[in-house]
Enzyme design. Structure first.
Site, short mmCIF file in Angstrom:
data_model
loop_
_atom_site.label_atom_id
_atom_site.label_comp_id
_atom_site.label_asym_id
_atom_site.label_seq_id
_atom_site.Cartn_x
_atom_site.Cartn_y
_atom_site.Cartn_z
N GLN A 133 0.83 -1.21 0.00
CA GLN A 133 0.00 0.00 0.00
C GLN A 133 0.86 1.26 0.00
O GLN A 133 0.42 2.33 -0.43
CB GLN A 133 -0.93 0.00 1.21
N HIS A 206 12.52 7.09 -9.66
CA HIS A 206 13.90 6.99 -10.14
C HIS A 206 14.76 8.16 -9.67
O HIS A 206 15.99 8.05 -9.71
CB HIS A 206 13.92 6.90 -11.66
N HIS A 224 16.94 0.35 -6.94
CA HIS A 224 15.69 0.00 -6.27
C HIS A 224 15.37 -1.48 -6.37
O HIS A 224 14.62 -2.01 -5.53
CB HIS A 224 14.54 0.84 -6.87
N TYR A 308 3.86 0.39 -18.45
CA TYR A 308 4.18 1.81 -18.27
C TYR A 308 4.11 2.59 -19.58
O TYR A 308 3.85 3.80 -19.57
CB TYR A 308 5.49 2.01 -17.51
N ARG A 326 -1.61 -7.43 -29.34
CA ARG A 326 -1.26 -8.10 -30.60
C ARG A 326 -0.02 -8.97 -30.41
O ARG A 326 0.06 -10.06 -30.96
CB ARG A 326 -1.02 -7.05 -31.69
N LYS A 448 17.56 28.14 -14.53
CA LYS A 448 17.30 28.40 -15.94
C LYS A 448 18.17 27.50 -16.83
O LYS A 448 19.36 27.32 -16.58
CB LYS A 448 17.59 29.86 -16.28
#
Length: 623
Positions: A133, A206, A224, A308, A326, A448
């Site tokens: 969860q 990530h 991870h 994803y 497919r 920037k």
């Protein structure tokens, strides 16, 4: 209502009258919800768990499998040697309970991507744990949500989608090729691996293992996937799921290893150096194809990407050009050099190029977005400043920081994207610097971007090399950046590698295809057999430079220095948009000649004109 009497002596409180009656569930659970897929051994396992173990040898002697259970009647049991009427009635009663549980076993989720998803009861047990969860509070795309308003989806729904697709994939192979001997336990283990493959993600996905941990703890190499294995073990232990897994037919001696090997490869890293021997413990080499469903290290074509791609495109508002349904229709297992690989029809090669093109587009347009990257950079800087002051309680009362919480799964379970709000809304003086950075993000006061450029095609540079070049160039600048006090730490350099998933290699070269007339013979398809419009190169580098100072004077000096730096290092003409007017951007001689055609005299003339233009621009630039 008055005629419905309660049993005498039963007292019901007023509060109990409004409670929904709890659903009664039998204590005895079958090895797999679909008993029709059981083999003889799994049928015997069920008999033992139902208290009918004395008849398992009888069932085994007559080769009774799960599919035959629904046809067993009293006279059939008598013929195979169950002579006592009471024993026959006990077996038939247990079988009727089994069929009833089959109807009630699975649970349905309504997913926006895959529609109604039906999941096995053991998968529901895993989902209904604090460790799983937790994924509800970890953004799938991290800081990209600050750029794309629709990218609010989390790891929770992605993992459920991968689990669903993994089940579909292995079921399709099983139905198409019964000779593969895929067992219900195999199917369930593949689904569990898909469900748990992202358990180890940290805050903002990530960003945590790709940016924060390398800066907070440069001495370790941590991803991870490693935490996913540790979190899976902790999930099973903390929720006492081993007995439940055994009730559903899992052999804990091998199946837990099989699940973890699908997530992060062979568990014995030392033996992994020997490429000739079979490295996996969970399944034999005859079932090697099962390791290519959740995370395919050979081709990159796996259900993790399928979900994803579809889910991210849906939430980002980007078109998905690949249809995984497919691929499922044409997937088959063929033997290639002694190993069983998942192959597809030769006519599907174009669709697979579309798959990797979609991956590249997602990275270029969303995952590596210039604003998303700098936001994650700023979040990382805030986390680094807050790291010593954030305390997370773990097992045995020990306390952990952001950078070492993954060493204790009890502490890591509490670490989610909420740490952003924790810092932002804190009043602690120690978190003042970190809090200010996050407030700048909220108010959109971002660093920037000066522009982006490409290095020479012949040379691939590392992040460290680029930063060193930039620092050296900045210390010897002639653009006036020294006059305004610009230092190397005022800049952020980002080196991005955009590829098809296997660096400079073409991933389709690792895919095997079969033809219409022979489903067993696998072969490769060269790129030149497909189309001349496909890419010549499958990887490229992109260098972006940002400036932390946002006042006009600093930005003007930084912008000039960036363009000079690109020219000095023979990089491509920088894409600077509206930061620097195009007429002030110096051209390299190779770019000045692009597109010119004609005889040598015209070419010489054009070259001289471009040379004069270049000199004029540099004169104007220095002025």
């Amino acid at each position: 209502m008055s005629n419905r009497k309660r049993p005498s002596g039963a007292f019901v409180s007023p509060a109990d009258e409004f409670k929904t009656p709890e659903k009664k569930v039998s204590v005895v659970r079958q090895p797999d919800s679909d008993y029709r897929r059981w083999g003889v051994e799994e049928t015997c396992q069920y008999l033992r768990r139902a208290g009918l173990g004395k008849w398992e040898h009888t069932f085994k002697a007559h080769n009774i499998k799960g599919v035959a259970l629904q046809y067993l009647q009293d006279d059939n049991l008598e013929k195979i040697g169950v002579e006592c009427l009471g024993d026959r009635l006990e077996i038939l009663h247990s079988l009727r309970e089994l069929w009833q549980r089959q109807v009630e076993a699975n649970k349905v989720f309504n997913d926006p991507i895959h529609g109604h998803v039906e999941l096995h009861p053991l998968l529901i047990k895993i989902i209904d744990t604090p460790q799983f969860q937790r994924l509800r509070n970890i953004k799938q795309l991290g800081g990209t949500y600050f750029v794309f308003p629709g990218a609010s989806h989390n790891r929770f729904e992605h993992c459920i989608g991968v689990c669903h697709l993994a089940g579909q994939f292995v079921q399709a192979l099983n139905e198409r090729q019964p000779e593969l001997l895929i067992s219900p336990t195999d199917i369930l283990c593949v689904q569990i691996a898909g469900l748990c493959h992202d358990l180890g993600h940290g805050p903002f996905s990530h960003m945590f293992d790709g940016m924060f941990i390398p800066k907070a703890r440069p001495e370790i190499k941590w991803k991870h996937e490693k935490a996913s294995l540790a979190m899976f073990d902790y999930l099973v232990k903390d929720n006492d799921l081993e007995p439940v897994m055994e009730e559903h037919g899992l052999d804990l001696r091998v199946d837990l290893d099989f699940i973890k090997e699908q997530i992060n490869g062979p568990l014995d890293t030392e033996a992994a150096q020997d490429k000739e021997q079979w490295l996996y413990k969970g399944r034999p080499k005859e079932k090697s194809f099962l390791y290519d469903i959740v995370a395919n290290k050979k081709t990159g074509i796996d259900v993790d990407k399928w979900d994803y791609f579809a889910r991210d495109c849906y939430h980002l508002g980007i078109q998905n050009n690949f249809d995984h349904s497919r691929f499922l229709k044409f997937a088959r297992v063929c033997e290639v050099e002694g190993e069983k690989l998942i192959c597809t029809r030769d006519k599907e090669v174009g669709n697979l190029y579309d798959l990797f093109h979609t991956r590249n587009c997602l990275h270029r347009r969303a995952y590596q977005h210039k604003v998303g990257y700098i936001i994650e950079t700023m979040i990382t800087e805030a986390f680094l400043k807050a790291d010593p002051h954030i305390q997370i309680s773990g097992s045995e009362g020990k306390m952990f920081n952001l950078s070492n919480a993954m060493e204790n799964m009890e502490a890591y379970t509490k670490l989610t994207d909420h740490v952003f709000e924790q810092i932002l809304n804190s009043s602690s003086p120690e978190l003042a610097e970190a809090r200010e950075i996050l407030r700048n993000i909220i108010h959109r006061r971002l660093y920037k971007c000066l522009g982006e450029t490409h290095p020479n095609k012949e040379k691939t540079l590392t992040q460290t090399e680029i930063i060193h070049m930039w620092e050296e160039s900045l210390s010897n600048t002639e653009s006036g950046s020294q006059a305004v006090g610009l230092k190397p730490e005022d800049f952020v350099v980002n080196v991005i590698v955009l590829d098809y998933g296997m660096k400079e290699k073409n991933p389709i070269n690792n895919v095997r295809f079969y033809g219409k007339n022979d489903f067993t013979k696998a072969f490769q398809i060269r790129k030149d057999q497909v189309s001349k419009l496909l890419p010549e190169h499958f990887a490229e580098q992109l260098i972006r430079v940002y400036c932390k100072k946002t006042d006009d004077e600093s930005l003007e000096a930084a912008q000039k220095h960036f363009v000079q730096w690109c020219t000095k290092n023979n990089f491509s003409k920088p894409q600077v948009g509206d930061i620097i007017p195009p007429e002030l951007t110096p051209l390299k001689s190779s770019e000045a000649k692009d597109g010119e055609e004609g005889n040598s005299r015209a070419a010489d003339c054009g070259s001289g004109q471009n040379k004069a233009k270049k000199q004029l621009r540099w004169k104007r630039w220095k002025e």
